[in-house]
Design a protein around this motif. Structure first.
Motif, PDB file in Angstrom:
ATOM      1  N   ARG A  85       0.832  -1.212   0.000  1.00 40.19           N
ATOM      2  CA  ARG A  85       0.000   0.000   0.000  1.00 40.19           C
ATOM      3  C   ARG A  85       0.868   1.264   0.000  1.00 40.19           C
ATOM      4  O   ARG A  85       0.336   2.373  -0.033  1.00 40.19           O
ATOM      5  CB  ARG A  85      -0.953   0.006   1.195  1.00 40.19           C
ATOM      6  CG  ARG A  85      -0.300   0.167   2.554  1.00 40.19           C
ATOM      7  CD  ARG A  85      -1.343   0.185   3.650  1.00 40.19           C
ATOM      8  NE  ARG A  85      -0.747   0.308   4.978  1.00 40.19           N
ATOM      9  CZ  ARG A  85      -0.492   1.463   5.574  1.00 40.19           C
ATOM     10  NH1 ARG A  85      -0.796   2.602   4.980  1.00 40.19           N
ATOM     11  NH2 ARG A  85       0.049   1.498   6.779  1.00 40.19           N
ATOM     12  N   ASP A 119      -4.264  -3.939   3.960  1.00 42.60           N
ATOM     13  CA  ASP A 119      -2.921  -3.936   4.541  1.00 42.60           C
ATOM     14  C   ASP A 119      -2.675  -5.351   5.050  1.00 42.60           C
ATOM     15  O   ASP A 119      -3.363  -5.802   5.975  1.00 42.60           O
ATOM     16  CB  ASP A 119      -2.812  -2.930   5.683  1.00 42.60           C
ATOM     17  CG  ASP A 119      -1.410  -2.900   6.284  1.00 42.60           C
ATOM     18  OD1 ASP A 119      -0.689  -1.925   6.049  1.00 42.60           O
ATOM     19  OD2 ASP A 119      -1.046  -3.857   6.995  1.00 42.60           O
ATOM     20  N   LEU A 174      -9.027  -0.715   0.621  1.00 43.12           N
ATOM     21  CA  LEU A 174      -7.567  -0.690   0.747  1.00 43.12           C
ATOM     22  C   LEU A 174      -7.122  -1.710   1.779  1.00 43.12           C
ATOM     23  O   LEU A 174      -7.445  -1.602   2.957  1.00 43.12           O
ATOM     24  CB  LEU A 174      -7.098   0.709   1.150  1.00 43.12           C
ATOM     25  CG  LEU A 174      -5.582   0.899   1.257  1.00 43.12           C
ATOM     26  CD1 LEU A 174      -4.891   0.618  -0.076  1.00 43.12           C
ATOM     27  CD2 LEU A 174      -5.261   2.301   1.745  1.00 43.12           C
ATOM     28  N   THR A 189      -3.071  -0.725  -4.076  1.00 43.50           N
ATOM     29  CA  THR A 189      -3.430   0.694  -4.102  1.00 43.50           C
ATOM     30  C   THR A 189      -4.564   0.941  -5.094  1.00 43.50           C
ATOM     31  O   THR A 189      -5.509   1.692  -4.806  1.00 43.50           O
ATOM     32  CB  THR A 189      -2.202   1.542  -4.462  1.00 43.50           C
ATOM     33  OG1 THR A 189      -1.209   1.382  -3.443  1.00 43.50           O
ATOM     34  CG2 THR A 189      -2.564   3.012  -4.570  1.00 43.50           C
TER      35      THR A 189
END
Length: 296
Positions: free
Chosen positions: A42, A133, A131, A50
């Motif tokens: 990211r 992670d 998004l 992304t």
């Protein structure tokens, strides 16, 4: 042992092998790291994750199912504290793609993350921007991938990615670094044909008590545990358990996954799993149905 040191994915790597790595093998390792980073980082504007965060869509990767299936188990074991949609929570506290380190208000991660994503063996899809992670286990997954690239190398192999370590062959003696004093260790462990992964609140820390280990339910950094270490056959498993150990439910998941571990509270108390082979230097390391740096 021949050594190769380099920087990648924001950390230092060291690969040790019985003979120097040929140029084509080094190139294959570099390509594998780039493939993984291009998909899952990211911190890269050009990464697939992304793009997924901006507009949704499809992220094709052979790591998708392995990592997201593990996240589902981590989520269940920690009552939602570990969540792959914690990226916006980290960004809210300043650990964003630009490393602004300027904290705003805490932001809990979406609780029903699995309803926002669909995944298969080789892809993950999101109908709306999401998004991810994968820091709870991604580096461990990459260490395992690099070890696969090195499978044709004869003899002993050590892959060390900033303290997430996997060893093939002869035992390596590893120090468990004290989270508040890098010159000291709280113990040592001998690692043979397996992995050791560590996590600590002093790494990737900024501001007033802010660090990268967040409770996804609150968007706040954890406060009880200072450091964790987990031992498993594969680095992704060890990495995932090292994250889970910051929360209630972590030890139970470690037992189900047959993973040994050590963890240290912020006030210096230490717990360990009953079968953990580490030699601890602390006066009272309690056993409970409880990164390392290599020593010379």
């Amino acid at each position: 042992m021949a050594g190769w040191r380099f920087e990648a994915i924001g950390t230092g790597w060291e690969i040790e092998t019985g003979a120097p790595l040929p140029d084509d093998v080094r190139a294959a390792v570099t390509a594998e790291i780039e493939r993984f980073d291009r998909a899952w980082s990211r911190f890269r504007d050009d990464s697939d994750v992304t793009r997924l965060g901006r507009s949704g869509g499809l992220l094709a990767s052979p790591d998708a199912a392995a990592m997201l299936d593990a996240y589902r188990e981590l989520d269940a074991a920690t009552a939602g504290a570990v969540n792959p949609l914690v990226a916006d929570s980290l960004a809210a506290l300043g650990y964003d793609a630009a490393y602004s380190l300027t904290a705003g208000d805490p932001r809990p991660a979406p609780a029903a993350w699995a309803d926002r994503l669909t995944w298969s063996e080789d892809a993950v899809a999101a109908a709306a921007p999401a998004l991810l992670d994968v820091g709870a286990l991604g580096k461990g997954r990459l260490v395992d991938r690099v070890m696969q690239v090195l499978s044709g190398m004869p003899g002993d192999v050590v892959v060390d990615a900033g303290g997430d370590i996997r060893v093939r062959g002869a035992a390596v003696r590893i120090a468990l670094e004290h989270p508040y004093d890098a010159r000291k260790a709280i113990g040592v462990v001998e690692l043979r044909d397996g992995a050791l992964c560590a996590s600590a609140v002093n790494r990737r820390a900024w501001g007033d008590g802010l660090h990268h280990v967040l409770d996804a339910r609150t968007g706040q950094p954890v406060r009880t545990w200072a450091a964790t270490w987990a031992l498993a056959p594969e680095a992704m498993t060890a990495d995932a358990i090292a994250t889970a150990l910051f929360f209630d439910g972590g030890p139970a998941l470690a037992e189900r996954w047959r993973t040994e571990w050590v963890r240290m509270t912020t006030d210096g108390r230490v717990q360990r799993s009953p079968g953990c082979p580490a030699e601890l230097f602390t006066a009272a390391a309690a056993a409970t149905g409880t990164g390392g740096d290599r020593t010379p």
